[in-house]
Scaffold this active site. Structure first.
Site, mmCIF file in Angstrom:
data_model
loop_
_atom_site.group_PDB
_atom_site.id
_atom_site.type_symbol
_atom_site.label_atom_id
_atom_site.label_comp_id
_atom_site.label_asym_id
_atom_site.label_seq_id
_atom_site.Cartn_x
_atom_site.Cartn_y
_atom_site.Cartn_z
ATOM 1 N N TYR A 105 0.492 1.603 12.872
ATOM 2 C CA TYR A 105 1.064 2.504 11.808
ATOM 3 C C TYR A 105 0.696 3.982 12.152
ATOM 4 C CZ TYR A 105 -1.256 -1.653 9.410
ATOM 5 O OH TYR A 105 -1.695 -3.074 9.140
ATOM 6 N N HIS B 100 0.745 -1.339 0.141
ATOM 7 C CA HIS B 100 0.038 -0.055 -0.075
ATOM 8 C C HIS B 100 0.852 1.258 0.063
ATOM 9 C CE1 HIS B 100 -3.442 -2.382 1.996
ATOM 10 N NE2 HIS B 100 -3.131 -2.869 0.869
HETATM 11 C C1 LIG Z 1 -6.081 3.177 6.326
HETATM 12 C C2 LIG Z 1 -7.899 3.196 6.607
HETATM 13 C C3 LIG Z 1 -8.267 2.254 5.969
HETATM 14 N N1 LIG Z 1 -9.842 2.388 6.326
HETATM 15 C C4 LIG Z 1 -10.658 1.294 5.900
HETATM 16 C C5 LIG Z 1 -10.355 0.930 4.347
HETATM 17 C C6 LIG Z 1 -10.622 -0.525 4.475
HETATM 18 O O1 LIG Z 1 -12.027 -0.777 4.138
HETATM 19 C C7 LIG Z 1 -10.472 -1.053 6.036
HETATM 20 C C8 LIG Z 1 -8.961 -1.635 5.987
HETATM 21 O O2 LIG Z 1 -8.280 -0.865 5.104
HETATM 22 P P1 LIG Z 1 -6.972 -1.677 4.550
HETATM 23 O O3 LIG Z 1 -7.679 -2.991 4.048
HETATM 24 O O4 LIG Z 1 -6.125 -0.674 3.809
HETATM 25 O O5 LIG Z 1 -6.047 -2.159 5.840
HETATM 26 P P2 LIG Z 1 -4.776 -2.883 5.607
HETATM 27 O O6 LIG Z 1 -4.921 -3.728 4.466
HETATM 28 O O7 LIG Z 1 -4.522 -3.494 6.952
HETATM 29 O O8 LIG Z 1 -3.785 -1.789 5.196
HETATM 30 C C9 LIG Z 1 -2.837 -1.354 6.363
HETATM 31 O O9 LIG Z 1 -1.719 -2.326 6.076
HETATM 32 C C10 LIG Z 1 -0.755 -1.967 5.029
HETATM 33 C C11 LIG Z 1 0.339 -3.025 5.087
HETATM 34 C C12 LIG Z 1 -0.344 -0.474 4.797
HETATM 35 O O10 LIG Z 1 0.797 0.077 4.917
HETATM 36 C C13 LIG Z 1 -1.540 0.371 5.055
HETATM 37 O O11 LIG Z 1 -1.076 1.775 5.196
HETATM 38 C C14 LIG Z 1 -2.474 0.043 5.996
HETATM 39 O O12 LIG Z 1 -3.759 0.733 5.720
HETATM 40 O O13 LIG Z 1 -10.211 0.263 6.759
HETATM 41 C C15 LIG Z 1 -10.386 3.630 6.776
HETATM 42 O O14 LIG Z 1 -11.436 3.773 6.682
HETATM 43 N N2 LIG Z 1 -9.533 4.356 7.212
HETATM 44 C C16 LIG Z 1 -8.306 4.514 7.282
HETATM 45 O O15 LIG Z 1 -7.464 5.485 7.632
#
Ligand SMILES: Cc1cn([C@H]2C[C@H](O)[C@@H](COP(=O)(O)OP(=O)(O)O[C@H]3O[C@H](C)C(=O)[C@H](O)[C@H]3O)O2)c(=O)[nH]c1=O
Length: 180
Positions: free
Chosen positions: A131, A61
């Site tokens: 993070y 990401h």
């Molecule tokens: C970051 C964020 C996400 N979201 C929502 C979007 C998705 O529906 C859900 C999970 O997000 P995401 O699938 O992007 O989460 P990860 O896959 O764990 O991503 C994380 O892990 C990887 C390794 C990273 O480097 C990213 O910066 C970090 O966001 O939360 C929000 O509503 N607000 C937020 O600030």
């Protein structure tokens, strides 16, 4: 707290001092006077954490300008294989990656510069990854590179991974629209 610059410019491994006593442990995760030597514009805007089972992969990401950000990653519980990929076209290490094992035991963290993609593989169940980022989340500018498209050996062929992460373009396909 000691920051060691990696091969990728602006990427730092953070070695922390884990204090233990009869109550448990204590660890300082950020100190402005130390971190500003690495990046003068390190003003964190928000922080979040995830909990991952063993063999989850999250990533790769990043956010694109104008909401691109520096990112600080640490693991207060469990263990991850953390991976950073340089997307900056003018960088000597464009397209190169580095990986670090971060865990509650080694108390290490990673400071990732703007223009790099980040991801990790969880190596234990119930791993907590925290993070801190220097811009707020923007679902339009929050993009990714497919986990198996840039040459890194994750040590696993069938990770637990989100449909969104599986839908990301390869590094090769991303090059056509790379804004960094
Ligand atoms: C970051 C964020 C996400 N979201 C929502 C979007 C998705 O529906 C859900 C999970 O997000 P995401 O699938 O992007 O989460 P990860 O896959 O764990 O991503 C994380 O892990 C990887 C390794 C990273 O480097 C990213 O910066 C970090 O966001 O939360 C929000 O509503 N607000 C937020 O600030």
């Amino acid at each position: 707290m000691n920051l060691i610059e990696a091969k990728i410019p602006g990427l730092f491994l953070v070695e922390n001092n884990l204090l233990r006593d009869n109550r448990g442990t204590f660890l300082k995760t950020f100190q402005k006077s130390v971190f500003e030597k690495a990046h003068s514009d390190l003003n964190f805007s928000e922080s979040y954490y995830s909990v991952s089972q063993k063999d989850v992969i999250r990533g790769m990401h990043f956010q694109i300008p104008p909401e691109d950000h520096h990112k600080l990653i640490y693991v207060p519980k469990g263990k991850i294989l953390d991976v950073v990929l340089d997307l900056r076209k003018q960088s000597d290490t464009f397209g190169q990656f580095e990986s670090f094992e971060l865990s509650s035991e080694n108390a290490k963290a990673v400071l990732i510069p703007k223009g790099c993609a980040h991801g990790f593989r969880s190596l234990e169940d119930d791993t907590i990854t925290i993070y801190a980022v220097t811009t707020e989340y923007n679902n339009v500018l929050d993009l990714g590179i497919k986990w198996e498209s840039f040459g890194f050996n994750w040590g696993i062929s069938k990770p637990i991974i989100s449909a969104r992460d599986l839908s990301f373009p390869s590094l090769e396909d991303f090059k056509n629209s790379n804004p960094f």
